[in-house]
Design a protein around this motif. Structure first.
Motif, short mmCIF file in Angstrom:
data_model
loop_
_atom_site.label_atom_id
_atom_site.label_comp_id
_atom_site.label_asym_id
_atom_site.label_seq_id
_atom_site.Cartn_x
_atom_site.Cartn_y
_atom_site.Cartn_z
N GLU B 1 55.96 61.74 -55.18
CA GLU B 1 55.29 61.65 -56.27
C GLU B 1 53.81 60.93 -56.09
OE1 GLU B 1 57.35 59.59 -59.29
OE2 GLU B 1 55.58 59.65 -60.87
N ALA B 2 53.03 61.60 -56.61
CA ALA B 2 51.42 60.72 -56.43
C ALA B 2 51.33 59.73 -57.18
CB ALA B 2 50.51 61.63 -56.78
N GLN B 3 51.32 58.34 -56.58
CA GLN B 3 51.17 57.24 -57.39
C GLN B 3 50.28 56.30 -57.03
OE1 GLN B 3 55.16 56.05 -58.05
NE2 GLN B 3 55.71 56.13 -56.06
N VAL B 4 49.99 55.43 -57.93
CA VAL B 4 49.39 53.76 -57.28
C VAL B 4 50.51 52.93 -57.64
CG1 VAL B 4 47.59 52.27 -57.75
CG2 VAL B 4 47.39 54.74 -57.77
N THR B 5 51.07 51.99 -56.60
CA THR B 5 51.91 51.05 -57.15
C THR B 5 51.40 49.55 -57.05
OG1 THR B 5 52.72 50.91 -54.91
CG2 THR B 5 53.97 52.46 -56.38
N GLN B 6 51.77 48.64 -57.92
CA GLN B 6 51.29 47.24 -57.77
C GLN B 6 52.56 46.34 -57.77
OE1 GLN B 6 47.97 48.19 -61.19
NE2 GLN B 6 48.45 46.14 -60.82
N ASN B 7 52.34 45.45 -57.22
CA ASN B 7 53.36 44.32 -57.05
C ASN B 7 52.86 42.86 -56.99
OD1 ASN B 7 56.31 45.54 -57.18
ND2 ASN B 7 55.34 47.01 -55.55
N PRO B 8 53.54 41.99 -57.72
CA PRO B 8 54.50 42.17 -58.64
C PRO B 8 53.92 42.88 -60.13
CG PRO B 8 53.66 39.79 -58.64
CD PRO B 8 52.84 40.72 -57.57
N ARG B 9 54.97 43.00 -60.78
CA ARG B 9 54.40 43.54 -62.23
C ARG B 9 54.24 42.35 -63.23
NH1 ARG B 9 55.99 48.31 -63.99
NH2 ARG B 9 54.59 47.74 -65.75
N TYR B 10 54.86 41.33 -63.07
CA TYR B 10 54.67 40.08 -63.68
C TYR B 10 54.63 38.92 -63.01
CZ TYR B 10 56.36 43.12 -67.35
OH TYR B 10 56.49 44.56 -68.23
N LEU B 11 53.71 37.93 -63.28
CA LEU B 11 53.85 36.81 -62.40
C LEU B 11 53.18 35.53 -63.04
CD1 LEU B 11 54.06 35.25 -59.60
CD2 LEU B 11 51.68 36.18 -59.33
N ILE B 12 54.15 34.52 -63.28
CA ILE B 12 53.60 33.40 -63.82
C ILE B 12 53.56 32.36 -62.61
CG2 ILE B 12 54.22 31.28 -65.41
CD1 ILE B 12 55.80 33.62 -66.82
N THR B 13 52.41 31.56 -62.69
CA THR B 13 52.07 30.66 -61.49
C THR B 13 51.48 29.62 -61.93
OG1 THR B 13 51.05 30.52 -59.28
CG2 THR B 13 49.78 31.67 -60.94
N VAL B 14 51.03 28.53 -61.16
CA VAL B 14 50.46 27.44 -61.48
C VAL B 14 48.86 27.29 -60.92
CG1 VAL B 14 52.50 26.29 -61.94
CG2 VAL B 14 51.24 25.89 -59.68
N THR B 15 47.90 26.50 -61.64
CA THR B 15 46.75 26.48 -61.30
C THR B 15 46.67 25.89 -59.95
OG1 THR B 15 45.89 25.76 -63.16
CG2 THR B 15 44.60 25.15 -61.33
N GLY B 16 45.89 26.79 -59.09
CA GLY B 16 45.67 26.41 -57.49
C GLY B 16 46.57 26.91 -56.58
N PHE B 106 45.58 55.13 -62.22
CA PHE B 106 45.91 53.67 -62.41
C PHE B 106 47.09 53.41 -61.91
CE2 PHE B 106 41.95 51.89 -64.24
CZ PHE B 106 41.46 52.93 -64.69
N GLY B 107 47.14 52.19 -61.26
CA GLY B 107 48.54 51.72 -61.22
C GLY B 107 49.32 51.14 -62.71
N PRO B 108 50.45 50.57 -62.65
CA PRO B 108 51.29 50.23 -63.98
C PRO B 108 50.83 48.87 -64.36
CG PRO B 108 52.50 49.70 -61.81
CD PRO B 108 51.44 50.39 -61.42
N GLY B 109 50.01 48.04 -63.69
CA GLY B 109 49.21 47.00 -64.24
C GLY B 109 50.40 45.63 -63.80
N THR B 110 49.49 44.59 -63.57
CA THR B 110 50.38 43.32 -63.27
C THR B 110 49.99 42.47 -64.33
OG1 THR B 110 50.35 43.67 -60.94
CG2 THR B 110 50.29 41.42 -61.34
N ARG B 111 50.91 41.73 -65.07
CA ARG B 111 50.62 40.99 -65.94
C ARG B 111 50.69 39.32 -65.40
NH1 ARG B 111 49.04 40.67 -70.95
NH2 ARG B 111 49.80 42.96 -71.36
N LEU B 112 49.49 38.75 -65.40
CA LEU B 112 49.48 37.49 -64.49
C LEU B 112 49.17 36.22 -65.58
CD1 LEU B 112 49.21 35.62 -62.05
CD2 LEU B 112 46.51 36.12 -62.18
#
Lengths: 114, 115
Positions: B1-16, B106-112
């Motif tokens: 299947e033709a696709q664009v993949t992104q990882n991770p889909r969700y990421l919570i991190t800290v400054t720096g 487009f890929g599925p998106g990454t919420r940062l």
């Protein structure tokens, strides 16, 4: 500089109504491309149509139709007999003129109520 | 299947804290790009690449880096993330066959989220 304006931030309709989403663009280029993308609630962006500046023919695809008018710099999108599945954010975009940085409008959120 | 993949889909991190969001496409597309989507602002391009080892700035490149060592991959690097980089990120690709202005996939998106 290129600019795309989608003046309608949100449109709310009842199922089976027709709805038109407006897109007005600005560019100094003579060769350019216009696009519409759909972003359903699931979040992915889906390509709908691409039109180049030399092709002013309107296009119809099922319930979707597009009206490109260079005289008014508009590329409007009409959904006939809207359905709940049409609920999404729709983006109009502009590319061309040697720049590979597309300009997107801010999007129109369409809500179709059953 | 033709696709664009992104990882991770969700990421919570800290400054720096340095992070990388990966993007990969299996359509042999030359053009790849990164966008951020913020409420009321639509999509804004961060960086794009016309081919391997060819990258260029988009409209909002500050605070981001990219690389294109292979045709299929286009990672987005935030070396020192800040809270104003909290956003929804999309990777996209397109063929330049026939035109440099073809539709993008487009890929599925990454919420940062950067705290």
């Amino acid at each position: 500089a290129q600019k795309v304006t989608q003046a309608q931030t949100e449109i709310s309709v009842v199922e089976k109504e027709d709805v038109t989403l407006d897109c007005v663009y600005e560019t100094r280029d003579t060769t350019y491309y216009l696009f519409w993308y759909k972003q359903p609630p699931s979040g992915e962006l889906v390509f709908l149509i691409r039109r180049n500046s030399f092709d002013e023919q309107n296009e119809i695809s099922g319930r979707y139709s597009w009206n490109f008018q260079k005289s008014t710099s508009s590329f409007n999108f009409t959904i006939t007999a809207s359905q709940v599945v049409d609920s999404a954010v729709y983006f109009c975009a502009l590319s061309g003129g040697g720049s590979y940085i597309p300009t997107f409008g801010r999007g129109t959120s369409l809500i179709v109520h059953p | 299947e033709a696709q664009v993949t992104q990882n991770p889909r969700y990421l919570i991190t800290v400054t720096g804290k340095k992070l990388t969001v990966t993007c990969s496409q299996n359509m042999n597309h030359e053009y790849m790009s990164w966008y951020r989507q913020d409420p009321g602002l639509g999509l804004r391009q961060i960086y794009y690449s016309m081919n391997v080892e060819v990258t260029d700035k988009g409209d909002v490149p500050e605070g981001y880096k990219v690389s294109r060592k292979e045709k299929r991959n286009f990672p987005l690097i935030l070396e020192s993330p800040s809270p104003n980089q909290t956003s929804l990120y999309f990777c996209a690709s397109s063929s330049i066959a026939g035109s440099a202005y073809n539709e993008q996939f487009f890929g599925p998106g990454t919420r940062l989220t950067v705290l």
